[in-house]
Design a protein around this motif. Structure first.
Motif, PDB file in Angstrom:
ATOM      1  N   LYS A 202       8.522 -25.032  24.691  1.00 39.93           N
ATOM      2  CA  LYS A 202       7.155 -25.153  25.180  1.00 39.93           C
ATOM      3  C   LYS A 202       6.368 -26.228  24.445  1.00 39.93           C
ATOM      4  CE  LYS A 202       6.643 -20.375  26.811  1.00 39.93           C
ATOM      5  NZ  LYS A 202       5.853 -19.118  26.692  1.00 39.93           N
ATOM      6  N   ASN A 203       6.650 -26.389  23.161  1.00 42.86           N
ATOM      7  CA  ASN A 203       5.920 -27.347  22.340  1.00 42.86           C
ATOM      8  C   ASN A 203       6.741 -27.700  21.109  1.00 42.86           C
ATOM      9  OD1 ASN A 203       5.618 -25.039  20.649  1.00 42.86           O
ATOM     10  ND2 ASN A 203       3.747 -24.488  21.751  1.00 42.86           N
ATOM     11  N   THR A 204       6.157 -28.500  20.221  1.00 41.77           N
ATOM     12  CA  THR A 204       6.900 -28.942  19.036  1.00 41.77           C
ATOM     13  C   THR A 204       7.276 -27.796  18.098  1.00 41.77           C
ATOM     14  OG1 THR A 204       5.850 -31.118  19.156  1.00 41.77           O
ATOM     15  CG2 THR A 204       6.877 -30.515  17.064  1.00 41.77           C
ATOM     16  N   PRO A 205       6.378 -26.865  17.777  1.00 43.82           N
ATOM     17  CA  PRO A 205       6.787 -25.731  16.922  1.00 43.82           C
ATOM     18  C   PRO A 205       7.945 -24.946  17.531  1.00 43.82           C
ATOM     19  CG  PRO A 205       4.405 -25.861  17.011  1.00 43.82           C
ATOM     20  CD  PRO A 205       4.910 -26.840  18.029  1.00 43.82           C
ATOM     21  N   ALA A 206       7.901 -24.743  18.863  1.00 47.56           N
ATOM     22  CA  ALA A 206       8.994 -24.027  19.526  1.00 47.56           C
ATOM     23  C   ALA A 206      10.288 -24.835  19.443  1.00 47.56           C
ATOM     24  CB  ALA A 206       8.633 -23.751  20.984  1.00 47.56           C
ATOM     25  N   LEU A 207      10.168 -26.158  19.527  1.00 51.72           N
ATOM     26  CA  LEU A 207      11.330 -27.044  19.396  1.00 51.72           C
ATOM     27  C   LEU A 207      11.976 -26.887  18.026  1.00 51.72           C
ATOM     28  CD1 LEU A 207      13.149 -29.501  20.073  1.00 51.72           C
ATOM     29  CD2 LEU A 207      11.253 -30.964  19.302  1.00 51.72           C
ATOM     30  N   ILE A 208      11.151 -26.879  16.973  1.00 53.67           N
ATOM     31  CA  ILE A 208      11.674 -26.747  15.610  1.00 53.67           C
ATOM     32  C   ILE A 208      12.350 -25.389  15.431  1.00 53.67           C
ATOM     33  CG2 ILE A 208      11.114 -26.780  13.159  1.00 53.67           C
ATOM     34  CD1 ILE A 208      10.793 -29.460  14.713  1.00 53.67           C
ATOM     35  N   LYS A 209      11.724 -24.340  15.960  1.00 53.61           N
ATOM     36  CA  LYS A 209      12.314 -23.001  15.886  1.00 53.61           C
ATOM     37  C   LYS A 209      13.663 -22.974  16.595  1.00 53.61           C
ATOM     38  CE  LYS A 209      11.421 -18.148  17.048  1.00 53.61           C
ATOM     39  NZ  LYS A 209      10.454 -17.184  17.654  1.00 53.61           N
ATOM     40  N   PHE A 210      13.721 -23.563  17.780  1.00 53.79           N
ATOM     41  CA  PHE A 210      14.965 -23.632  18.547  1.00 53.79           C
ATOM     42  C   PHE A 210      16.037 -24.381  17.752  1.00 53.79           C
ATOM     43  CE2 PHE A 210      17.924 -25.626  21.438  1.00 53.79           C
ATOM     44  CZ  PHE A 210      18.165 -24.660  22.403  1.00 53.79           C
ATOM     45  N   ALA A 211      15.643 -25.485  17.142  1.00 58.41           N
ATOM     46  CA  ALA A 211      16.590 -26.312  16.386  1.00 58.41           C
ATOM     47  C   ALA A 211      17.194 -25.538  15.218  1.00 58.41           C
ATOM     48  CB  ALA A 211      15.896 -27.573  15.885  1.00 58.41           C
ATOM     49  N   ILE A 212      16.351 -24.768  14.536  1.00 60.15           N
ATOM     50  CA  ILE A 212      16.823 -23.985  13.386  1.00 60.15           C
ATOM     51  C   ILE A 212      17.757 -22.864  13.848  1.00 60.15           C
ATOM     52  CG2 ILE A 212      16.102 -22.398  11.548  1.00 60.15           C
ATOM     53  CD1 ILE A 212      13.529 -24.091  11.326  1.00 60.15           C
ATOM     54  N   GLN A 213      17.351 -22.153  14.903  1.00 60.83           N
ATOM     55  CA  GLN A 213      18.145 -21.018  15.389  1.00 60.83           C
ATOM     56  C   GLN A 213      19.483 -21.442  15.964  1.00 60.83           C
ATOM     57  OE1 GLN A 213      15.421 -19.128  18.148  1.00 60.83           O
ATOM     58  NE2 GLN A 213      14.627 -17.734  16.578  1.00 60.83           N
ATOM     59  N   ASN A 214      19.561 -22.652  16.498  1.00 61.00           N
ATOM     60  CA  ASN A 214      20.786 -23.099  17.153  1.00 61.00           C
ATOM     61  C   ASN A 214      21.561 -24.150  16.370  1.00 61.00           C
ATOM     62  OD1 ASN A 214      20.874 -21.881  20.118  1.00 61.00           O
ATOM     63  ND2 ASN A 214      18.732 -22.296  19.607  1.00 61.00           N
ATOM     64  N   GLY A 215      21.180 -24.365  15.126  1.00 61.17           N
ATOM     65  CA  GLY A 215      21.945 -25.261  14.263  1.00 61.17           C
ATOM     66  C   GLY A 215      21.947 -26.716  14.691  1.00 61.17           C
ATOM     67  N   LEU A 216      20.878 -27.175  15.339  1.00 61.31           N
ATOM     68  CA  LEU A 216      20.835 -28.557  15.836  1.00 61.31           C
ATOM     69  C   LEU A 216      20.836 -29.593  14.714  1.00 61.31           C
ATOM     70  CD1 LEU A 216      18.275 -28.326  18.770  1.00 61.31           C
ATOM     71  CD2 LEU A 216      20.744 -28.384  18.872  1.00 61.31           C
ATOM     72  N   LEU A 217      20.436 -29.201  13.542  1.00 59.72           N
ATOM     73  CA  LEU A 217      20.356 -30.154  12.447  1.00 59.72           C
ATOM     74  C   LEU A 217      21.666 -30.224  11.649  1.00 59.72           C
ATOM     75  CD1 LEU A 217      16.762 -29.279  11.199  1.00 59.72           C
ATOM     76  CD2 LEU A 217      17.480 -30.983  12.875  1.00 59.72           C
ATOM     77  N   GLN A 218      22.723 -29.598  12.196  1.00 63.91           N
ATOM     78  CA  GLN A 218      23.996 -29.561  11.466  1.00 63.91           C
ATOM     79  C   GLN A 218      25.166 -30.148  12.272  1.00 63.91           C
ATOM     80  OE1 GLN A 218      24.685 -25.538  10.220  1.00 63.91           O
ATOM     81  NE2 GLN A 218      22.605 -25.275   9.467  1.00 63.91           N
ATOM     82  N   TYR A 219      24.862 -30.897  13.341  1.00 67.07           N
ATOM     83  CA  TYR A 219      25.975 -31.451  14.094  1.00 67.07           C
ATOM     84  C   TYR A 219      25.773 -32.943  14.330  1.00 67.07           C
ATOM     85  CZ  TYR A 219      23.923 -32.379  18.696  1.00 67.07           C
ATOM     86  OH  TYR A 219      23.207 -32.913  19.736  1.00 67.07           O
ATOM     87  N   SER A 220      26.854 -33.640  14.675  1.00 68.82           N
ATOM     88  CA  SER A 220      26.799 -35.084  14.876  1.00 68.82           C
ATOM     89  C   SER A 220      26.362 -35.388  16.285  1.00 68.82           C
ATOM     90  CB  SER A 220      28.179 -35.705  14.612  1.00 68.82           C
ATOM     91  OG  SER A 220      28.582 -35.455  13.291  1.00 68.82           O
ATOM     92  N   PRO A 221      25.270 -36.169  16.473  1.00 68.24           N
ATOM     93  CA  PRO A 221      24.760 -36.495  17.812  1.00 68.24           C
ATOM     94  C   PRO A 221      25.570 -37.584  18.485  1.00 68.24           C
ATOM     95  CG  PRO A 221      23.447 -37.595  16.175  1.00 68.24           C
ATOM     96  CD  PRO A 221      24.449 -36.747  15.423  1.00 68.24           C
ATOM     97  N   LEU A 222      25.251 -37.809  19.750  1.00 69.74           N
ATOM     98  CA  LEU A 222      25.858 -38.937  20.474  1.00 69.74           C
ATOM     99  C   LEU A 222      25.233 -40.230  19.995  1.00 69.74           C
ATOM    100  CD1 LEU A 222      25.716 -37.499  24.120  1.00 69.74           C
ATOM    101  CD2 LEU A 222      27.678 -37.502  22.580  1.00 69.74           C
ATOM    102  N   SER A 223      25.966 -41.319  20.119  1.00 68.06           N
ATOM    103  CA  SER A 223      25.402 -42.623  19.793  1.00 68.06           C
ATOM    104  C   SER A 223      24.376 -42.990  20.861  1.00 68.06           C
ATOM    105  CB  SER A 223      26.503 -43.688  19.749  1.00 68.06           C
ATOM    106  OG  SER A 223      27.450 -43.350  18.777  1.00 68.06           O
ATOM    107  N   GLU A 224      23.432 -43.833  20.446  1.00 71.13           N
ATOM    108  CA  GLU A 224      22.426 -44.248  21.432  1.00 71.13           C
ATOM    109  C   GLU A 224      23.046 -45.112  22.494  1.00 71.13           C
ATOM    110  OE1 GLU A 224      18.131 -44.826  19.928  1.00 71.13           O
ATOM    111  OE2 GLU A 224      19.429 -45.672  18.393  1.00 71.13           O
TER     112      GLU A 224
END
Length: 224
Positions: A202-224
């Motif tokens: 819904k917003n940036t705080p919800a985005l950060i919460k989602f990222a923490i709960q789903n481990g988004l900050l621990q995986y390798s992203p796609l190249s641009e």
């Protein structure tokens, strides 16, 4: 085989008398002493009273956890069973950590109490069914929560989006991120909105919460 000798420490007389009556009716059990406080138990042990099992509450006058530890460290050979109104798993863990062999809550039925005593007397350990199922339910809930976690790779986040997400999680504003990544503020806002859209937040705080709960900050992203 001789009777299992039991020490009983309980500061509520009605409860103590009820437990004593139950145990004395068992052919293989014998209550050798029943007292109202932990200090009396220590005095009895020091005086040479022999027992196989001590049934006691955590709410003892000289400190429940310390009392259990004292009994355990004195190498008396007495197995401690906790009988208490305290349901919190912290108390369960600390009791076993300090040397308890059994943990029962006070609404346990007579059959389960007797099973616990006999099981502990044989060298086993026991946690009452009510608390065991409480812990099992907690594990099930945790496993269900993990099952609903999104696979980060399914979001197809780019390297730049991950950089923006990481800096958002660090508390930086769009302007601060634009200066750090040498991007325009509008570009950063675009990446932030893309992150919100992809994660259905819904917003940036919800985005950060989602990222923490789903481990988004621990995986390798796609190249641009």
């Amino acid at each position: 085989m001789g009777k299992t000798k039991i020490l009983l420490a309980e500061n509520h007389l009605v409860v103590r008398d009820g437990i004593k009556l139950l145990l004395d009716n068992e052919d293989n059990l014998e209550v050798v002493a029943d007292v109202c406080c932990g200090r009396e138990i220590l005095d009895l042990i020091a005086a040479g009273v022999e027992a196989d099992i001590l049934i006691t509450d955590l709410n003892m006058d000289n400190g429940g956890f310390r009392f259990i530890k004292d009994i355990h460290e004195k190498n008396t050979g007495i197995y401690v069973i906790i009988l208490t109104m305290l349901y919190d798993e912290h108390y369960v863990a600390q009791s076993f950590r300090n040397g308890a062999r059994g943990y029962l809550v006070k609404n346990v039925n007579a059959e389960e109490m007797l099973f616990c005593i006999n099981h502990v007397a044989k060298g086993g350990r026991y946690l009452c069914e009510e608390l065991t199922m409480k812990l099992v339910d907690k594990l099930i809930h945790q496993e269900d929560a993990r099952a609903f976690r999104m696979d980060p790779t399914e979001l197809l986040l780019t390297t730049r989006e991950m950089e923006v997400l990481t800096l958002l999680a660090d508390g930086l504003t769009n302007l601060e991120i634009s200066e750090k990544l040498f991007l325009s503020k509008r570009t950063v806002e675009g990446h932030r909105q893309s992150l919100i859209d992809k994660t259905k937040s819904k917003n940036t705080p919800a985005l950060i919460k989602f990222a923490i709960q789903n481990g988004l900050l621990q995986y390798s992203p796609l190249s641009e």
